[in-house]
Design a protein around this motif. Structure first.
Motif, short mmCIF file in Angstrom:
data_model
loop_
_atom_site.label_atom_id
_atom_site.label_comp_id
_atom_site.label_asym_id
_atom_site.label_seq_id
_atom_site.Cartn_x
_atom_site.Cartn_y
_atom_site.Cartn_z
N GLU A 125 0.82 -1.21 0.00
CA GLU A 125 0.00 0.00 0.00
C GLU A 125 0.86 1.26 0.00
O GLU A 125 0.57 2.22 -0.74
CB GLU A 125 -0.94 0.00 1.22
N SER B 162 -5.59 0.29 -2.10
CA SER B 162 -6.02 -1.11 -2.22
C SER B 162 -7.51 -1.27 -1.97
O SER B 162 -8.17 -2.11 -2.61
CB SER B 162 -5.22 -1.99 -1.25
N VAL C 290 -4.66 -5.60 -6.93
CA VAL C 290 -3.74 -4.64 -6.32
C VAL C 290 -2.31 -4.95 -6.74
O VAL C 290 -1.55 -4.06 -7.14
CB VAL C 290 -3.87 -4.65 -4.78
#
Length: 614
Positions: A275, A554, A518
């Motif tokens: 992330e 995400s 992601v």
């Protein structure tokens, strides 16, 4: 130390302003009348685990999903809970502190008082040890005043101990009985919620009236499944870390002579590292899941970084930022095997200074190759789940040393013609987890606290409070509760959850899906991040204004809302039932049978395929 818990904080001006912020509730939780709709009985996501889980949890396995709806919802089977007697609830912080945890307490307290002012909330002091010892603090408006929307777990303190042994379970049950608790709320991550499920089952079996509810609070972001989209604290930690990483990126670009190696939180999974990469765009990230999937050795990783440094040098770029999770060291196959040998000897009582002489030949060779500082850190006594003390192992420094040695070798051999490689190492392990929580984490935790109350009011036991559709505005969040046993699996191999959980039903950490959306976004941009220095600075946490309601990258990409889709499916099934009734035409019946036969065949294949891949 107990006397320090719950004392008024000396707040800064910003903290005072934050303490006055009042999170909103989704429409389904507003007012004093809430409907609860029970769905179908749940099962395990991995059908091969279902038998073992049902045997271990005969009283709490197969319970239905619960959806909380606004009082005016037109759902015939939904029940309105009208009886709200005064109840007494206990709450315990388990696991590591995570920004937003205090708002779970606040949300639960407010919900209790809204529905009956005589209800009581007790906080256990010092985590699970405080639960066993029955050390309590009654939560009041005055106690909460300086902890609303604040970071840390210092209102009550915490522990990372498990509630697992017979003695611990009995001590927890004795506390609940002695204090006459109607409910016990356990705040924590995968381990804590696994413990919550075991407690709920033990309480039910012993006919203890205390109901147990879990809350997904962990900065690692690894308590994710079809029912849980996000964890309290993950949003804050990633935003705070991303700003620090971005500052390093700017510094690297300014000085043009340093490579920053940054180790981030993430012991079993790499969600934080992934992330933060998507938010700040460093040059490179090495995920533990990638290493496991590709079986990369320490030498493979070193070469990968060195090749990247050399490629950048050809563009006259002698700087960069490289991220890695703290659990990376256990993902490297030969190092993991070395750790297993070391841990076995440590548990056998072999002294640290003798272990190197008792290692197998290959392990001894690897151990001797490693720098002395890493050898000392690998010899630390393992955690209770047999994992290494990852926060103490300087993996970033190890890689920096190995890369520097290889770059010097290439420079000497003439295969690398750039400038001398220079590394600076950082570990962002504690800087973010005590941060003021983001607006999202404040709202999410507060709502989960309210859901805990409604779950207890509905008589639920062994459930986790859940919110789905989190990527949308708060007014569209869907609130519910899911049985924790439906989130469990039995793993007979692997290292993801530690040796203690192998072969036993447990909520396991969700690793980064290297086939998911992601990760696909990361791979799509990896070369651009590596070569083009497209550094991005999201700035500090925003509590008001345009950036305040941002979510993690995400969360936007994953497209979850499992609970919403379950409800949508039920609408379609209800339509089928309303059309295909006795007396309908043969054509309608044939069409329905044909369609349903095709659907069930497809779903059966998909189900067996997904179970085989777990």
């Amino acid at each position: 130390m107990e006397s320090d818990y719950g004392l008024p904080r000396d707040l800064s001006h910003l903290q005072q302003i934050r303490s006055l912020y009042k999170p909103q509730l989704p429409p389904c939780l507003q007012g004093t009348t809430v409907r609860v709709e029970f769905g179908d009985a749940t099962t395990a996501a991995d059908s091969s685990s279902a038998c073992a889980i049902s045997q271990s949890f005969p009283h709490t396995y197969g319970q239905p999903l619960a959806h909380f709806l606004r009082a005016t919802s037109n759902v015939p089977d939904a029940q309105i809970i009208t009886d709200h007697p005064a109840i007494k609830v206990g709450l315990v912080f388990c696991g590591r502190q995570s920004p937003g945890g205090h708002n779970v307490v606040w949300g639960l307290y407010e919900a209790l008082k809204i529905h009956n002012s005589e209800s009581t909330l007790l906080g256990f002091l010092g985590g699970s040890e405080g639960l066993y010892a029955q050390r309590i603090l009654e939560i009041t408006d005055d106690v909460l005043a300086t902890y609303k929307n604040q970071g840390g777990f210092d209102l009550l303190g915490r522990t990372k101990d498990q509630i697992r042994t017979t003695e611990q379970v009995n001590a927890a049950m004795d506390a609940c009985k002695a204090l006459k608790l109607d409910g016990l709320v356990i705040v924590g991550g995968v381990t804590s919620n696994t413990d919550a499920a075991h407690l709920a089952e033990a309480f039910s079996q012993a006919k203890c009236s205390t109901k147990v509810v879990g809350v997904p609070v962990t900065l690692n972001g690894d308590l994710k499944n079809q029912f849980v989209e996000a964890n309290v604290g993950f949003d804050t930690v990633c935003k705070v870390d991303s700003q620090l990483i971005s500052n390093l990126c700017t510094d690297a670009l300014s000085a043009e002579k340093y490579y920053y190696f940054v180790r981030l939180m993430g012991q079993k999974t790499s969600h934080v590292a992934l992330e933060c990469t998507l938010q700040s765009h460093p040059n490179m990230v090495i995920l533990g899941e990638e290493v496991v999937a590709s079986k990369l050795t320490i030498f493979d990783i070193t070469k990968q970084i060195c090749d990247a440094v050399e490629a950048r040098a050809k563009q006259e770029k002698y700087h960069g930022v490289i991220l890695l999770p703290e659990g990376l060291i256990e993902s490297i196959p030969e190092v993991y095997a070395l750790l297993q040998e070391i841990h076995r000897f440590l548990r056998q009582g072999v002294s640290v200074d003798k272990i190197s002489t008792q290692l197998s030949p290959w392990a001894s060779a690897l151990f001797a190759f490693l720098p002395s500082f890493i050898r000392e850190e690998l010899l630390l006594y393992p955690e209770s789940d047999d994992s290494a003390q990852l926060s103490q192992i300087e993996t970033e420094k190890l890689l920096a040393v190995l890369v520097e040695a290889e770059m010097n070798k290439r420079l000497k051999e003439g295969t690398y013609k750039g400038k001398k490689f220079t590394a600076i190492c950082h570990f962002l392990g504690y800087q973010a987890r005590g941060s003021l929580p983001s607006k999202f984490d404040c709202d999410y935790a507060y709502v989960l606290g309210h859901i805990c109350y409604h779950s207890l009011a509905a008589g639920l036991n062994g459930y986790m409070a859940t919110v789905t559709n989190l990527k949308d505005s708060l007014s569209k969040w869907r609130c519910g509760a899911a049985p924790i046993t439906a989130m469990m699996a039995v793993k007979d191999h692997g290292r993801a959850s530690g040796a203690m959980m192998i072969g036993k039903p447990a909520v396991h950490p969700a690793t980064v899906d290297v086939r998911g959306k992601v990760y696909e976004l990361l791979r799509k941009n990896a070369n651009k991040f590596l070569m083009d220095d497209v550094y991005r600075n999201p700035g500090p946490l925003q509590f008001d204004g345009p950036g305040a309601d941002s979510r993690t990258v995400s969360l936007y990409i994953e497209d979850l809302d499992y609970m919403g889709r379950i409800k949508e499916l039920n609408v379609y099934l209800d339509k089928v039932r309303s059309i295909v009734k006795p007396g309908c035409s043969q054509d309608i019946l044939r069409a329905a049978l044909s369609a349903m036969s095709s659907v069930t065949d497809i779903l059966s294949v998909m189900s067996s395929s997904s179970n085989g891949s777990i």
